[in-house]
Design an enzyme around this catalytic site. Structure first.
Site, PDB file in Angstrom:
ATOM      1  N   PHE A 112       0.813  -1.223   0.000  1.00 54.48           N
ATOM      2  CA  PHE A 112       0.000   0.000   0.000  1.00 54.48           C
ATOM      3  C   PHE A 112       0.844   1.270   0.000  1.00 54.48           C
ATOM      4  O   PHE A 112       0.369   2.346  -0.370  1.00 54.48           O
ATOM      5  CB  PHE A 112      -0.957  -0.002   1.193  1.00 54.48           C
ATOM      6  CG  PHE A 112      -0.364   0.419   2.513  1.00 54.48           C
ATOM      7  CD1 PHE A 112      -0.660   1.652   3.067  1.00 54.48           C
ATOM      8  CD2 PHE A 112       0.485  -0.421   3.221  1.00 54.48           C
ATOM      9  CE1 PHE A 112      -0.138   2.044   4.287  1.00 54.48           C
ATOM     10  CE2 PHE A 112       1.010  -0.043   4.443  1.00 54.48           C
ATOM     11  CZ  PHE A 112       0.704   1.188   4.980  1.00 54.48           C
ATOM     12  N   LYS A 113       2.113   1.157   0.393  1.00 48.50           N
ATOM     13  CA  LYS A 113       2.970   2.350   0.429  1.00 48.50           C
ATOM     14  C   LYS A 113       3.143   2.963  -0.966  1.00 48.50           C
ATOM     15  O   LYS A 113       3.451   4.141  -1.102  1.00 48.50           O
ATOM     16  CB  LYS A 113       4.344   1.996   1.000  1.00 48.50           C
ATOM     17  CG  LYS A 113       4.317   1.243   2.349  1.00 48.50           C
ATOM     18  CD  LYS A 113       3.983   2.136   3.497  1.00 48.50           C
ATOM     19  CE  LYS A 113       3.832   1.391   4.804  1.00 48.50           C
ATOM     20  NZ  LYS A 113       5.068   0.972   5.425  1.00 48.50           N
ATOM     21  N   ASP A 114       2.965   2.153  -2.030  1.00 46.31           N
ATOM     22  CA  ASP A 114       3.090   2.686  -3.394  1.00 46.31           C
ATOM     23  C   ASP A 114       2.084   3.801  -3.652  1.00 46.31           C
ATOM     24  O   ASP A 114       2.347   4.709  -4.440  1.00 46.31           O
ATOM     25  CB  ASP A 114       2.859   1.573  -4.427  1.00 46.31           C
ATOM     26  CG  ASP A 114       3.984   0.542  -4.464  1.00 46.31           C
ATOM     27  OD1 ASP A 114       5.149   0.936  -4.325  1.00 46.31           O
ATOM     28  OD2 ASP A 114       3.684  -0.657  -4.626  1.00 46.31           O
ATOM     29  N   THR A 145       8.092   0.290   3.319  1.00 49.62           N
ATOM     30  CA  THR A 145       8.296   1.714   3.011  1.00 49.62           C
ATOM     31  C   THR A 145       9.539   1.923   2.158  1.00 49.62           C
ATOM     32  O   THR A 145       9.528   2.700   1.202  1.00 49.62           O
ATOM     33  CB  THR A 145       8.418   2.542   4.310  1.00 49.62           C
ATOM     34  OG1 THR A 145       7.218   2.400   5.061  1.00 49.62           O
ATOM     35  CG2 THR A 145       8.649   4.009   4.009  1.00 49.62           C
TER      36      THR A 145
END
Length: 491
Positions: A112-114, A145
């Site tokens: 989800f960090k993308d 991250t």
């Protein structure tokens, strides 16, 4: 839109200032001075938007057209999401027995960090071009991250990135996603310590304000407001996809289950709540349970050590975004937040004051405030429960969860097994199971590994060592100074 420090001792800044600062000069974190309130009609209009369009609406509210015009903002966000594998960018999987899983992992690094880092990197490069400036980004990672930050800026002509990863504490795939990016502007260190320990030299370097200014340092960890801003869209998208109807009055509630380590996604949800989004929040953590203890008992204190778990990206003892939540729920009480966090930094243990924590049967005296236990439910999950949840989800749905997503889904299973009445529920899924074959095997299941991840094993890797006994702060400072000297030579 102006931003102020949670500790109240730093000058206010605009979005550009918050983006470049990371920590505020007084050690606090930046938050909007005022939150826009969204009325029912705005929520109805937003309910049909795609995920990228929701990000655009939220960013327009918090950045302002004088810094980035609406047309330019649209272009930057479209570019940030251009390499996502799913046409929706974020996809909701509706599974059996009311299980909704919001897949936030369709970006390049399968996490989800993308989403937030892709947008943040676009904003950053836009301002750097305007300033004709170069920066050095310093990132500490517990697993995801680092790779997403590298992916967002590798090859950028105006950014150097230094990543500290906890050697042996992230999966092989997570490590290879960082160490195999052999670009001139990417510098990776493998630290003989956990993710909390590697944060210490980073915080020490950023505490030297003159050094930070001299070398144009910034952070892309979720201390950075831009990361939290984009993550707010997860909660709006989850709500709009899971709410039964927006034609009732009051609007129906949706429960959003947030698996977290540093509490960035949780802070984003609390802000969305305060803006008028009718969500209930449940936070789910692994056995590193400081957030769970804080919600349940007001016990914001470190355990003796970080415990390694299958949900390794959440193996964190210091959830720094809780500071944002304390400030928000206290009615922007900077003095109280500063006292709380300074005590925590001194003693590593704080009992939350009753007015910040108490159960909802004791209403807060100030209508601007909310108690933590009223705003958020919580659960802590063992490795055994993680593997049982992964196995159950596969048996019932033929659907593979990553261990972090399983932490959230285990909360859903607990609630449904108890037959607790509840609103519709959405579990945030922060990563693909493809990144965690070890956990999939531990659950007795068969990993499904995409070709691009398999290919990492055959790539050359580069990683400098920070060993126990080394002065990590000095090594980090030396690397930063060396990059600055190279910048001057090449100018």
């Amino acid at each position: 839109m102006w931003y102020v420090s949670t500790r109240g001792m730093a000058p206010r800044v605009d979005f550009e200032g918050a983006l470049f600062s990371g920590y505020a000069p007084d050690g606090g974190l930046y938050m909007p001075e005022e939150l826009p309130q969204l009325d029912r009609e705005t929520l109805r209009q937003w309910s049909t938007l795609s995920y990228p369009d929701l990000v655009k609406e939220l960013c327009a509210l918090f950045i302002g057209p004088q810094l980035i015009s609406r047309d330019d903002l649209t272009g930057l966000i479209d570019r940030a999401f251009s390499r996502f594998r799913h046409k929706e960018v974020v996809h909701l999987s509706r599974l059996r027995n009311g299980l909704n899983v919001l897949e936030l992992w369709h970006g390049v690094t399968y996490a989800f960090k993308d989403l937030s880092l892709g947008c943040t990197a676009q904003f950053l490069q836009r301002f750097l071009e305007k300033r004709k400036q170069r920066v050095t980004v310093v990132v500490g990672t517990s697993g995801d991250t680092g790779s997403a930050a590298i992916e967002s800026v590798h090859g950028a002509k105006n950014v150097d990135i230094i990543v500290l990863l906890p050697k042996g504490h992230c999966t092989r795939i997570q490590e290879l996603q960082m160490t195999t990016v052999l670009r001139e502007n990417v510098h990776v260190f493998g630290v003989e310590g956990n993710s909390d320990e590697l944060d210490e030299p980073i915080k020490a370097v950023f505490a030297d304000v003159a050094f930070v200014k001299k070398h144009n340092l910034m952070s892309l960890n979720s201390i950075n407001w831009s990361r939290v801003l984009v993550q707010m869209a997860h909660h709006f998208f989850a709500y709009f996809r899971c709410a039964p109807s927006l034609d009732t009055d009051p609007l129906p509630a949706v429960e959003v289950v947030v698996p977290t380590g540093a509490a960035g996604n949780l802070a984003a949800g609390c802000i969305a709540q305060k803006m008028g989004l009718p969500i209930h929040l449940a936070v789910a953590v692994n056995c590193n349970d400081i957030i769970h203890r804080t919600v349940q008992r007001g016990d914001f204190s470190l355990s003796r050590a970080v415990k390694p778990t299958l949900a390794s990206a959440m193996d964190i003892q210091v959830p720094y975004n809780m500071e944002r939540i304390f400030w928000l729920l206290s009615g922007s009480d900077s003095q109280g937040t500063r006292a709380l966090m300074e005590q925590f930094e001194r003693t590593q243990s704080v009992s939350l004051p009753e007015e910040l924590h108490s159960k909802p049967c004791c209403p807060p005296p100030d209508p601007r405030t909310h108690q933590l236990s009223e705003a958020v439910a919580s659960e802590s999950v063992s490795d055994e429960t993680i593997t049982q949840t992964m196995s159950r989800c596969w048996e019932e749905n033929w659907y593979l969860l990553c261990p972090h997503s399983a932490v959230a889904v285990s909360y859903h299973y607990q609630q449904t097994d108890r037959q607790q009445p509840s609103p519709p529920r959405c579990c945030l899924a922060p990563a693909s199971a493809a990144k965690f074959p070890e956990a999939v095997l531990a659950a007795g299941l068969t990993p499904e590994t995409p070709p691009e991840i398999l290919a990492l094993e055959s790539k050359e890797a580069r990683c400098a060592a920070m060993r126990k006994g080394d002065d990590w702060t000095l090594m980090l400072r030396d690397t930063i100074e060396k990059l600055s000297r190279q910048r001057v030579i090449s100018a």
